[in-house]
Design an enzyme around this catalytic site. Structure first.
Site, PDB file in Angstrom:
ATOM      1  N   ASP A   1      -5.428   6.867  -0.039  1.00 18.41           N
ATOM      2  CA  ASP A   1      -4.805   5.677   0.789  1.00 18.41           C
ATOM      3  C   ASP A   1      -6.404   5.046   1.664  1.00 18.41           C
ATOM      4  O   ASP A   1      -6.304   4.439   2.524  1.00 18.41           O
ATOM      5  CB  ASP A   1      -3.882   6.855   1.561  1.00 18.41           C
ATOM      6  CG  ASP A   1      -2.831   5.950   2.290  1.00 18.41           C
ATOM      7  OD1 ASP A   1      -3.241   4.878   1.980  1.00 18.41           O
ATOM      8  OD2 ASP A   1      -2.618   6.538   3.576  1.00 18.41           O
TER       9      ASP A   1
ATOM     10  N   ASP B   1       0.891  -1.185   0.072  1.00 21.21           N
ATOM     11  CA  ASP B   1       0.154   0.390  -0.378  1.00 21.21           C
ATOM     12  C   ASP B   1       0.947   0.924   0.189  1.00 21.21           C
ATOM     13  O   ASP B   1       1.091   1.371   0.969  1.00 21.21           O
ATOM     14  CB  ASP B   1      -1.059   0.449   0.913  1.00 21.21           C
ATOM     15  CG  ASP B   1      -1.837   1.238   1.090  1.00 21.21           C
ATOM     16  OD1 ASP B   1      -1.853   1.941   0.287  1.00 21.21           O
ATOM     17  OD2 ASP B   1      -2.159   1.324   2.123  1.00 21.21           O
TER      18      ASP B   1
ATOM     19  N   ARG C   1     -10.475  -0.571   2.541  1.00 18.63           N
ATOM     20  CA  ARG C   1     -12.915  -0.125   2.565  1.00 18.63           C
ATOM     21  C   ARG C   1     -12.907  -0.536   1.227  1.00 18.63           C
ATOM     22  O   ARG C   1     -14.359  -0.779   1.496  1.00 18.63           O
ATOM     23  CB  ARG C   1     -13.055   0.800   3.722  1.00 18.63           C
ATOM     24  CG  ARG C   1     -12.996   2.274   2.843  1.00 18.63           C
ATOM     25  CD  ARG C   1     -13.260   3.375   3.671  1.00 18.63           C
ATOM     26  NE  ARG C   1     -11.599   3.478   4.352  1.00 18.63           N
ATOM     27  CZ  ARG C   1     -11.485   4.172   5.632  1.00 18.63           C
ATOM     28  NH1 ARG C   1     -12.471   4.968   5.395  1.00 18.63           N
ATOM     29  NH2 ARG C   1     -10.565   4.175   6.382  1.00 18.63           N
TER      30      ARG C   1
ATOM     31  N   LYS D   1       1.364   8.205   0.434  1.00 21.42           N
ATOM     32  CA  LYS D   1       1.553   7.630   2.532  1.00 21.42           C
ATOM     33  C   LYS D   1       3.705   8.531   2.158  1.00 21.42           C
ATOM     34  O   LYS D   1       4.442   8.688   0.987  1.00 21.42           O
ATOM     35  CB  LYS D   1       2.018   6.546   2.693  1.00 21.42           C
ATOM     36  CG  LYS D   1       0.605   5.917   3.213  1.00 21.42           C
ATOM     37  CD  LYS D   1       0.913   4.298   2.853  1.00 21.42           C
ATOM     38  CE  LYS D   1      -0.658   3.611   2.728  1.00 21.42           C
ATOM     39  NZ  LYS D   1      -1.178   3.943   4.498  1.00 21.42           N
TER      40      LYS D   1
END
Length: 486
Positions: free
Chosen positions: A329, A252, A333, A259
């Site tokens: 990010d 991720d 979900r 990030k």
């Protein structure tokens, strides 16, 4: 080598008390062990050790380790069985000392709970060193003279399950891609005749209209995989299954909402939800638990590219709901939304999903416990009672309508993938988002972001990815299987 436990005295000046295995060994060496302990310093405190050499020809090195108070049980303040935790921690320390001595075998005192002792030994010795030329010596733990072999073996299987999750989470993202993750789990389950593994390709995902999942996957050159595991352990294969769903983002980056580079390497473990639920099913199969379990893991990478989701894009989930992607990010979900919709195909007895979902969960609880959001007090009770036994705790969090309003008040779509007040209640708004894709009456969302890694908080785990709460999921499934039989 030999690891023996010793209890702390109830009184400050009282003599420490051996376990039954310690007493037996002391008799074997004509009281020398007790004598040496009495002259080499103050009584052993919990988790502290002393090493003795040359006491017996079968055991060149003996580690005596402090277990704390003998009658420690469930601690209502700590929400765990303190006696079991003391055993796990003590045995882990003792086994590591044998490993430092480069002794290849260690016999372990069951310390009154062979399952906890086995978990401490197997969890405590594990370390990911697959890619290093210099490796720690392999130590094989076994039970020391006891009739508790069945409980010991159960503990070994529980711990090996957590270690499998640790292995998958710790491995670099270029070694555990979506397809390699799926193939590794398939290989682990190959020997079980009552397990079927389906590795679904991108074309299948598209046919299922999993638009939210595909929108995340399209940013990477690694093709997505939807892993489906069918474990049919129940007496009747048509019995309603327990469905486990795990977030499987094998790396991720944050996507376009990139990030910070500091610590981004840890995002190789963002598939911790998939790792823990799949490892729990591997363990359930090894234990031959008498219930049916379905495992679902949407697997992909979240990368920034010319094809990646852009903030403000709107995507459509499997159930037709549209989602405004305000932060790329908040991708986990999106995967789970489609997987949860698919989970409803199985007439589930309960649906439990796990995900390293939000940094907000780490802020709220740290590494003390997994946050649980659930619409079912029955399900919560089972998870909570399981966690008391495993020491891998859970804590109930709110699913208030207050949070639902923050994700449904969206300018362009049915839902936003982040709450309108941004960081406020971030773990709660993420859970509220997932709830929009659930109609089952028994559903729980486990946010495991805070328990993803271990520094020194859990004494029987080395530093690194923790594989939590695999044992709690296994114990929960075992309790559910007992309910089925009753």
């Amino acid at each position: 080598g030999l690891v023996l436990g010793i209890y702390s005295s109830e009184k400050e000046e009282g003599a420490a008390q051996f376990t039954s295995a310690g007493d037996a060994f002391d008799r074997l060496v004509s009281g020398k062990l007790r004598e040496l302990l009495s002259v080499c310093g103050p009584p052993l405190k919990k988790g502290k050790t002393r090493i003795f050499h040359g006491l017996h020809q079968d055991f060149p090195s003996v580690v005596v380790v402090g277990l704390g108070k003998k009658n420690a049980g469930v601690n209502d303040q700590e929400n765990w069985n303190e006696g079991k935790e003391n055993i796990r921690a003590a045995v882990a320390v003792g086994c590591r000392q044998i490993q430092d001595l480069e002794i290849p075998y260690v016999e372990v005192d069951p310390c009154g709970d062979a399952q906890a002792a086995a978990e401490g030994a197997v969890l405590g010795l594990h370390e990911y060193n697959e890619l290093k030329q210099k490796k720690k010596p392999v130590v094989t733990p076994q039970l020391h003279e006891s009739a508790e072999s069945e409980a010991w073996q159960k503990g070994v299987l529980y711990a090996e399950g957590q270690n499998l999750a640790r292995y998958l989470m710790e491995a670099p993202a270029n070694y555990v891609t979506p397809i390699k993750f799926a193939e590794h789990i398939e290989q682990k389950l190959r020997s079980f005749s009552n397990v079927k593994v389906h590795i679904r390709p991108e074309s299948w995902i598209a046919a299922q209209q999993m638009g939210a999942f595909l929108s995340v996957a399209k940013g990477s050159s690694e093709p997505p995989i939807f892993l489906e595991i069918n474990y049919l352990g129940g007496a009747n294969t048509n019995d309603s299954p327990l469905v486990f769903v795990g977030k499987g983002v094998t790396f991720d980056s944050g996507g376009i909402s990139l990030k910070l580079s500091s610590g981004m390497d840890a995002m190789r473990a963002d598939m911790g939800g998939a790792a823990t639920v799949c490892s729990a099913i591997v363990t359930a199969a090894a234990l031959n638990l008498p219930l049916n379990i379905i495992g679902l893991a949407p697997l992909c990478e979240n990368m920034p590219s010319g094809k990646a989701n852009k903030p403000g894009d709107v995507v459509r989930a499997k159930n037709g709901k549209t989602i405004q992607v305000d932060n790329t990010d908040a991708e986990g979900r999106l995967l789970l939304a489609d997987a949860l919709c698919y989970a409803h195909n199985f007439n589930a007895r309960a649906i439990v999903n796990a995900a390293t979902l939000t940094g907000a969960m780490d802020v709220a609880l740290g590494s003390a416990a997994t946050g649980v959001f659930t619409n079912s007090s029955w399900l919560w009770t089972h998870l909570y009672e399981a966690s008391i036994l495993t020491g891998d705790r859970v804590w109930r969090m709110p699913l208030f309508e207050h949070y639902t309003k923050q994700v449904t008040d969206c300018p362009l779509a049915d839902l936003s993938n982040i709450g309108k007040y941004s960081r406020a209640g971030g773990a709660c708004t993420a859970a509220a988002f997932l709830k929009e894709f659930v109609t089952a009456s028994h559903w729980a969302h486990l946010d495991i972001a805070g328990v993803m890694s271990n520094k020194d908080e859990v004494p029987y785990l080395r530093k690194g990815m923790a594989g939590r709460p695999t044992r709690t999921l296994v114990e929960f499934a075992a309790r559910l299987s007992q309910d089925t039989r009753n």
